[in-house]
Every structure is written in C-alpha cells, then in structure tokens.
Design a protein around this motif. Structure first.
Motif, PDB file in Angstrom:
ATOM      1  N   LEU A  58      -5.186  10.161  -6.639  1.00 58.52           N
ATOM      2  CA  LEU A  58      -6.317  10.348  -5.738  1.00 58.52           C
ATOM      3  C   LEU A  58      -6.934   9.013  -5.328  1.00 58.52           C
ATOM      4  O   LEU A  58      -7.298   8.806  -4.167  1.00 58.52           O
ATOM      5  CB  LEU A  58      -7.363  11.245  -6.400  1.00 58.52           C
ATOM      6  N   ASN A  59      -7.058   8.093  -6.297  1.00 62.52           N
ATOM      7  CA  ASN A  59      -7.656   6.794  -6.001  1.00 62.52           C
ATOM      8  C   ASN A  59      -6.792   6.009  -5.020  1.00 62.52           C
ATOM      9  O   ASN A  59      -7.312   5.309  -4.136  1.00 62.52           O
ATOM     10  CB  ASN A  59      -7.851   6.004  -7.299  1.00 62.52           C
ATOM     11  N   SER A  60      -5.466   6.138  -5.139  1.00 64.49           N
ATOM     12  CA  SER A  60      -4.590   5.320  -4.305  1.00 64.49           C
ATOM     13  C   SER A  60      -4.496   5.808  -2.875  1.00 64.49           C
ATOM     14  O   SER A  60      -3.868   5.151  -2.035  1.00 64.49           O
ATOM     15  CB  SER A  60      -3.185   5.237  -4.917  1.00 64.49           C
ATOM     16  N   ARG A  61      -5.128   6.964  -2.556  1.00 69.07           N
ATOM     17  CA  ARG A  61      -5.183   7.370  -1.147  1.00 69.07           C
ATOM     18  C   ARG A  61      -5.889   6.289  -0.320  1.00 69.07           C
ATOM     19  O   ARG A  61      -5.662   6.186   0.895  1.00 69.07           O
ATOM     20  CB  ARG A  61      -5.943   8.689  -0.984  1.00 69.07           C
ATOM     21  N   ALA A  62      -6.725   5.496  -0.971  1.00 73.18           N
ATOM     22  CA  ALA A  62      -7.479   4.470  -0.240  1.00 73.18           C
ATOM     23  C   ALA A  62      -6.658   3.223   0.053  1.00 73.18           C
ATOM     24  O   ALA A  62      -7.078   2.382   0.864  1.00 73.18           O
ATOM     25  CB  ALA A  62      -8.731   4.081  -1.035  1.00 73.18           C
ATOM     26  N   TRP A  63      -5.493   3.077  -0.576  1.00 74.11           N
ATOM     27  CA  TRP A  63      -4.709   1.851  -0.394  1.00 74.11           C
ATOM     28  C   TRP A  63      -4.356   1.602   1.067  1.00 74.11           C
ATOM     29  O   TRP A  63      -4.310   0.449   1.510  1.00 74.11           O
ATOM     30  CB  TRP A  63      -3.429   1.912  -1.235  1.00 74.11           C
ATOM     31  N   THR A  64      -4.060   2.665   1.807  1.00 74.96           N
ATOM     32  CA  THR A  64      -3.668   2.482   3.209  1.00 74.96           C
ATOM     33  C   THR A  64      -4.880   2.441   4.141  1.00 74.96           C
ATOM     34  O   THR A  64      -4.716   2.473   5.354  1.00 74.96           O
ATOM     35  CB  THR A  64      -2.724   3.618   3.645  1.00 74.96           C
ATOM     36  N   ILE A  65      -6.081   2.323   3.557  1.00 73.95           N
ATOM     37  CA  ILE A  65      -7.306   2.244   4.358  1.00 73.95           C
ATOM     38  C   ILE A  65      -8.040   0.928   4.097  1.00 73.95           C
ATOM     39  O   ILE A  65      -8.379   0.199   5.040  1.00 73.95           O
ATOM     40  CB  ILE A  65      -8.237   3.435   4.046  1.00 73.95           C
ATOM     41  N   PHE A  66      -8.324   0.617   2.810  1.00 79.65           N
ATOM     42  CA  PHE A  66      -9.143  -0.576   2.566  1.00 79.65           C
ATOM     43  C   PHE A  66      -8.388  -1.850   2.945  1.00 79.65           C
ATOM     44  O   PHE A  66      -7.174  -1.906   2.929  1.00 79.65           O
ATOM     45  CB  PHE A  66      -9.650  -0.619   1.120  1.00 79.65           C
ATOM     46  N   ALA A 109       0.824  -1.211   0.000  1.00 83.90           N
ATOM     47  CA  ALA A 109       0.000   0.000   0.000  1.00 83.90           C
ATOM     48  C   ALA A 109       0.855   1.256   0.000  1.00 83.90           C
ATOM     49  O   ALA A 109       0.594   2.210  -0.745  1.00 83.90           O
ATOM     50  CB  ALA A 109      -0.934  -0.009   1.206  1.00 83.90           C
ATOM     51  N   ASN A 110       1.907   1.273   0.814  1.00 85.18           N
ATOM     52  CA  ASN A 110       2.744   2.462   0.901  1.00 85.18           C
ATOM     53  C   ASN A 110       3.624   2.643  -0.324  1.00 85.18           C
ATOM     54  O   ASN A 110       3.844   3.772  -0.775  1.00 85.18           O
ATOM     55  CB  ASN A 110       3.568   2.419   2.180  1.00 85.18           C
ATOM     56  N   LEU A 111       4.102   1.549  -0.898  1.00 85.58           N
ATOM     57  CA  LEU A 111       4.855   1.661  -2.143  1.00 85.58           C
ATOM     58  C   LEU A 111       3.965   2.168  -3.270  1.00 85.58           C
ATOM     59  O   LEU A 111       4.384   2.992  -4.091  1.00 85.58           O
ATOM     60  CB  LEU A 111       5.465   0.305  -2.512  1.00 85.58           C
ATOM     61  N   ARG A 112       2.725   1.690  -3.312  1.00 83.32           N
ATOM     62  CA  ARG A 112       1.783   2.148  -4.349  1.00 83.32           C
ATOM     63  C   ARG A 112       1.530   3.641  -4.224  1.00 83.32           C
ATOM     64  O   ARG A 112       1.553   4.375  -5.223  1.00 83.32           O
ATOM     65  CB  ARG A 112       0.479   1.358  -4.223  1.00 83.32           C
ATOM     66  N   GLN A 113       1.306   4.124  -3.032  1.00 82.35           N
ATOM     67  CA  GLN A 113       1.066   5.550  -2.855  1.00 82.35           C
ATOM     68  C   GLN A 113       2.294   6.378  -3.219  1.00 82.35           C
ATOM     69  O   GLN A 113       2.181   7.439  -3.848  1.00 82.35           O
ATOM     70  CB  GLN A 113       0.644   5.836  -1.414  1.00 82.35           C
ATOM     71  N   GLU A 114       3.464   5.908  -2.861  1.00 77.15           N
ATOM     72  CA  GLU A 114       4.688   6.643  -3.189  1.00 77.15           C
ATOM     73  C   GLU A 114       4.901   6.687  -4.699  1.00 77.15           C
ATOM     74  O   GLU A 114       5.314   7.715  -5.249  1.00 77.15           O
ATOM     75  CB  GLU A 114       5.882   5.998  -2.502  1.00 77.15           C
ATOM     76  N   LEU A 115       4.600   5.586  -5.374  1.00 77.80           N
ATOM     77  CA  LEU A 115       4.727   5.540  -6.835  1.00 77.80           C
ATOM     78  C   LEU A 115       3.787   6.535  -7.500  1.00 77.80           C
ATOM     79  O   LEU A 115       4.193   7.295  -8.397  1.00 77.80           O
ATOM     80  CB  LEU A 115       4.431   4.117  -7.317  1.00 77.80           C
ATOM     81  N   ASP A 116       2.544   6.564  -7.065  1.00 78.40           N
ATOM     82  CA  ASP A 116       1.573   7.463  -7.681  1.00 78.40           C
ATOM     83  C   ASP A 116       1.865   8.929  -7.353  1.00 78.40           C
ATOM     84  O   ASP A 116       1.573   9.823  -8.151  1.00 78.40           O
ATOM     85  CB  ASP A 116       0.158   7.076  -7.231  1.00 78.40           C
ATOM     86  N   THR A 117       2.449   9.180  -6.193  1.00 84.74           N
ATOM     87  CA  THR A 117       2.868  10.539  -5.858  1.00 84.74           C
ATOM     88  C   THR A 117       4.014  10.992  -6.757  1.00 84.74           C
ATOM     89  O   THR A 117       4.040  12.127  -7.256  1.00 84.74           O
ATOM     90  CB  THR A 117       3.290  10.623  -4.381  1.00 84.74           C
ATOM     91  N   LEU A 118       4.968  10.097  -6.991  1.00 83.75           N
ATOM     92  CA  LEU A 118       6.093  10.422  -7.861  1.00 83.75           C
ATOM     93  C   LEU A 118       5.634  10.650  -9.300  1.00 83.75           C
ATOM     94  O   LEU A 118       6.178  11.511 -10.007  1.00 83.75           O
ATOM     95  CB  LEU A 118       7.137   9.303  -7.803  1.00 83.75           C
ATOM     96  N   ALA A 119       4.627   9.903  -9.745  1.00 84.92           N
ATOM     97  CA  ALA A 119       4.094  10.113 -11.094  1.00 84.92           C
ATOM     98  C   ALA A 119       3.534  11.523 -11.239  1.00 84.92           C
ATOM     99  O   ALA A 119       3.731  12.174 -12.281  1.00 84.92           O
ATOM    100  CB  ALA A 119       3.009   9.079 -11.397  1.00 84.92           C
TER     101      ALA A 119
END
Length: 402
Positions: free
Chosen positions: A376-384, A327-337
C-alpha cells in the motif's frame, strides 16, 4: 565500460564492510526491516545518522568544503550498496540529500555556517513544502504566497503530502513572491521555522495505516529574509536542482536486489498447498527471475550514469530514467510479495512502529506482516518526486527530442 573496481575502491569496500559489522546494531537492522514505508522513524534514522556523522561518512553528496565526504560517485555507490546488504536504515533524506545540497550550491556563506552543521548533527530536522492541493505534478501552479514586509516574509497558504512535518522544526518551501509574472519566474525558495503560531500541521493517515505525511497550513507565518535561498524568483531553478537530487541522488538498485533476494528466501518457506513451497511454482519462479534480471540490468544503468557523473557530467534527464524504473520495479516487487504471502500477507496492524518491545506479533512471519503495508505504501512511488507521467514527459523532451 570497465566494470571492475580499482584496488583503492576494493580497499574502501572492505573498510565499509568492517565498519558496518562493528557499528550497525541489531536494533537498527531490525527496525529497518520492520519499517513498511519509505521513511524510517526518527529514532532509528537519527541514531544511524549520528553514528555516521561521528565517523565522517554522512554528507556523501556535499562538497568537501561544506562538510562532505569527498567520495567519488563509485565510492558513494559502494557505500550505499554495502549499507543495503547489511540492512542499515535509511537516513533522513530531506535534510541531508535535498535541502543540504541546495544550501551548499545556492546559499550564502552565512547560511552555510548557520544551517549545514545543524543538519549534520541532527539538531535540525527538515520537511519539504512543495506540493499543494491542486499543485502536485503541475508544481509551477503553486499558490502559497509570501509577501515581503521589511526584513521578513509573511506566508499564507498550505502544503500537502509533507513527509515528517510532525517531527520537523524547519520546512523548505517554494512560495509565490510575484503573482504578476509567468508561473515559474514568480517562485522563491524559502526556509521557514516550524515552531511558530502561524503554522498548523494536520496528519494524513495513509492506506497502509502509516502517519508519514501531513498537510501544513500557513496563516500569516513569518520567515526572515535571511532564510531566503538565492534571489526572489530563483526558486524554480533551485527546485529543479533539488528534484534532480531527489530523483537520482541515490542508488536504488542495491536495495531492490536485497529485497528480491529476501523475497526469494521467503518464497522457499511459504507452502503452496499443492507442490511444496511457493518458490517451486513455475509462475512464481518466472516472476522472481524476471524481476531480478531487470533489477540487475537497472543496476548496470545506474553504474553507467555514475561513470558519466564521475567524468564531470551533471545529473540531468537520466535522473528521470532512474526515478521511472526504480519506482515501477519497487511496485512490482511489493505486488509479487503480496502474491507470495497470500492470506498471511493481508495482515495490516494499526500499531506503529512494528519493531521494539511493544510491536504486534506477526502472523506466520515478519516478512508476511510487512507485505500489505509495503504494498500500500509503495503505491506512492510512481507519484512522489514527480509522477510517472512527468518523468516520461521529461524523457520525451530532453532525451528523445519529441
């Protein structure tokens, strides 16, 4: 630990690659690439499901006797990795990887015969009724009530963040059947048909502009006692089994590595305005390299877990580690994009889907068009699937003994 594939595993990898080259169409690849959310639209997800079902490569997490592939954990990893690198769309996970294994494990022979074939054939489309307003991370505090009346349960309450409820014809629910015992002991796992007057689905539009999730209201909805999985009060045990599959039932590293590779390529084509492409900026280059190294290390961790599962160790707290890191790697990747695409990454078209003849034209590139929606969608990764805080508590208690 031996990291080399056996000759049989290499032969399986070759077979998977040949199958994907023949059966994975450009339309499916393009649809998957242009999907900013976790869940693809049913038109491409179900099309890919039917292709795999025809091949017999669908129920990778089910026992053979219930229609599963019989693959080893390593074969599942190979298949998921090759699908990720080929650009295959995600499958409808709620039926295949969540409620399907629950029915395999806890269902009666009659329930297996009734539900499992229809999950495989995509005749039934499922959603999950776990979270409620005020009962998300503290799932045991749920209040949706199911009262038995003869051979049926009468259900009242609501569920929230219910993914694809607007498409589903069945929902698997945690309901409270006994309010007079401890919170966990009073919960039951119940399958409920969606097509009835007592159920209302209200859309929730996310920050990304996607309609993936909903709130579901139960107003004297009904479900037969034959739709109860396990015994009354066994729902919490079943819920934990399902959550282990949700948190660690797939290999996340391959898709992360594919997306990092794609972002590296994109960075090579985005002008920095000062020194050629953004990829030559030492700060961006360092961030990309760091992200890739950590994703590769995460892949090794997933392989080590698979090796333990192959020896007969059941999924356990390690699934929380997988969920936390992925989840945290996914969010970091999408932030870097977002950082790489800059102003071109701010576009957020309201139209859905973003593929097909009527899709909006991207500004600059398809990758730039996806950037804001994915971020924006990946903000949910660390929740769901259980928030980061929940995963850390599980790890602290079961792994560290704190």
């Amino acid at each position: 630990m031996d990291m080399d594939f056996t000759p049989d595993e290499l032969a399986f990898q070759t077979e998977v690659r040949a199958f994907l080259k023949t059966h994975l169409t450009d339309r499916l690849i393009d649809g998957a690439r242009r999907t900013p959310g976790v869940f693809v639209e049913p038109d491409i997800g179900l099309e890919w499901q039917r292709i795999l079902h025809t091949k017999g490569w669908l129920a990778t997490h089910w026992p053979v006797e219930d229609g599963g592939t019989g693959w080893t954990p390593v074969q599942r990893y190979i298949f998921e990795k090759e699908c990720a690198y080929a650009g295959a769309p995600a499958l409808p996970v709620l039926g295949l990887k969540l409620v399907g294994p629950v029915i395999c494990r806890f269902g009666t022979p009659e329930q297996k015969a009734r539900f499992l074939p229809r999950i495989l054939s995509a005749e039934d489309y499922w959603c999950q009724g776990y979270s409620e307003p005020g009962s998300g991370s503290d799932l045991a505090s749920l209040k949706t009530r199911a009262v038995r009346e003869g051979d049926h349960y009468r259900i009242n309450g609501s569920k929230i963040w219910t993914t694809h409820a607007h498409y589903a014809n069945w929902i698997f629910c945690l309901v409270r059947t006994d309010p007079d015992v401890s919170a966990q002991r009073g919960i039951t796992f119940l399958l409920v048909p969606m097509d009835q007057p007592g159920i209302t689905v209200t859309p929730i539009i996310t920050m990304a502009g996607d309609h993936e999730v909903n709130q579901v209201f139960f107003d004297d909805a009904a479900s037969s006692i034959d739709n109860r999985i396990g015994d009354e009060g066994q729902g919490w045990t079943i819920a934990k089994f399902l959550l282990e599959n949700e948190r660690g039932g797939s290999c996340f590293a391959p898709k992360l590595l594919v997306d990092i590779d794609r972002l590296m390529v994109a960075a090579g084509g985005v002008p920095s305005g000062t020194n050629g492409a953004v990829a030559h900026d030492p700060v961006i280059a360092r961030k990309l390299a760091s992200l890739r190294l950590r994703a590769q290390a995460f892949e090794i961790s997933e392989l080590r877990i698979l090796a333990e599962i192959a020896k007969g160790r059941p999924p356990g707290p390690q699934t929380s580690l997988v969920k936390l890191f992925s989840a945290n790697l996914r969010q970091e990747l999408d932030t870097l994009a977002m950082e790489i695409h800059g102003l071109n990454g701010l576009q957020l078209p309201a139209e859905r889907p973003l593929y097909g003849n009527e899709a909006p034209e991207p500004v600059a590139s398809v990758d730039a068009q996806m950037a804001a929606g994915r971020y924006l969608n990946s903000r949910a990764w660390t929740i769901f699937g259980g928030s980061d805080e929940v995963q850390k508590n599980i790890i602290a208690k079961t792994v560290l003994g704190l």
